[in-house]
Design a protein around this motif. Structure first.
Motif, PDB file in Angstrom:
ATOM      1  N   PRO A  61      26.215  66.140  10.677  1.00  0.00           N
ATOM      2  CA  PRO A  61      25.147  65.309   9.872  1.00  0.00           C
ATOM      3  C   PRO A  61      25.884  64.141   9.187  1.00  0.00           C
ATOM      4  N   GLU A  62      27.182  64.125   9.045  1.00  0.00           N
ATOM      5  CA  GLU A  62      27.964  63.129   8.182  1.00  0.00           C
ATOM      6  C   GLU A  62      27.546  61.526   8.838  1.00  0.00           C
ATOM      7  N   GLY A  63      27.111  60.873   7.959  1.00  0.00           N
ATOM      8  CA  GLY A  63      27.013  59.410   8.114  1.00  0.00           C
ATOM      9  C   GLY A  63      25.475  59.281   8.478  1.00  0.00           C
ATOM     10  N   TYR A  64      24.647  60.359   8.630  1.00  0.00           N
ATOM     11  CA  TYR A  64      23.246  60.157   8.917  1.00  0.00           C
ATOM     12  C   TYR A  64      22.339  60.543   7.859  1.00  0.00           C
ATOM     13  N   SER A  65      21.178  60.355   7.910  1.00  0.00           N
ATOM     14  CA  SER A  65      19.830  60.823   7.285  1.00  0.00           C
ATOM     15  C   SER A  65      18.881  60.903   8.117  1.00  0.00           C
ATOM     16  N   VAL A  66      17.637  61.595   7.599  1.00  0.00           N
ATOM     17  CA  VAL A  66      16.745  61.573   8.416  1.00  0.00           C
ATOM     18  C   VAL A  66      15.118  61.498   7.415  1.00  0.00           C
TER      19      VAL A  66
END
Lengths: 114, 115
Positions: A61-66
């Motif tokens: 998940p690092e560097g991303y969001s949703v």
């Protein structure tokens, strides 16, 4: 037929830009998923959601969001794109909530970060 | 640790030459095993779900089978249009933490069928 659509097939962005990838499914599925696929590394799960406004971290998940504000739509956000996020991004949905089951994939977005 | 291993990595066949792809898995209680086909530059296309040992599913020239440790995708008399990467994935039974419909994918077998 189940249909999962993604907003772009190809996308080119610059380092540091904020990037939005959109995914829409038309079958009222409960679960939605974001993967990235790279040669030699296979499919890797970034985030998933089993309900509106719910999200769970996947394996990378690092560097991303949703964001999931509506049941049919699941967005992946790269807050500050980097070259190591150049990849094929795949969205998927599955109908069975916590029980899971088969996932149906969209056509993919090929993202290049320069 | 739950794991899926597919073999071979690549397979070249002549048209009409039948063969099998292997998917070996270790999982803490199998809820389902899934086969997908993926064409270059496209998303995976769902083919089959298998739930228990002894189960078989068929679709055209493809037949998937399942044992307690592995699954086979048999391709009978393949045609060039069967050329693709075939992915196997497993889902563990609910009960463990973080198990909410996640699939564990193998690396895939790339099949090339020559006319």
């Amino acid at each position: 037929d189940v249909k999962v659509t993604q907003s772009s097939r190809y996308l080119v962005k610059r380092t540091g830009e904020k990037v939005f990838l959109e995914c829409v499914q038309d079958m009222d599925h409960e679960n939605m998923f974001w993967y990235r696929q790279d040669p030699g590394l296979g499919l890797r799960l970034i985030y998933f959601s089993y309900d509106v406004k719910m999200k769970e971290k996947g394996d990378i998940p690092e560097g991303y969001s949703v964001s999931r504000e509506k049941k049919e739509r699941f967005s992946l956000i790269l807050e500050s794109a980097s070259t190591n996020q150049t990849s094929m991004y795949l969205c998927a949905s599955s109908p069975h909530g916590l029980v899971g089951g088969e996932q149906y994939f969209g056509p993919g977005t090929r993202l290049t970060v320069t | 640790e739950d794991q899926v291993t597919q073999s071979p990595e690549a397979l070249r066949l002549q048209e009409g030459e039948s063969s099998s792809l292997n998917c070996s898995y270790t999982v803490s209680g199998l809820r389902g095993l899934f086969w997908y086909r993926q064409d270059p530059g496209k998303g995976p296309e769902f083919l089959f779900t298998l739930y228990s040992a002894g189960e078989e599913k068929e679709k055209e020239r493809l037949k998937a089978t399942l044992t307690k440790k592995e699954s086979f995708l048999h391709i009978t008399a393949p045609k060039p249009e069967d050329s693709a990467t075939y992915l196997c994935a497993v889902q563990a039974r609910l009960g463990g933490s973080g198990n909410t419909g996640k699939l564990i994918f193998g690396q895939g077998t790339t099949l090339q069928v020559k006319p």
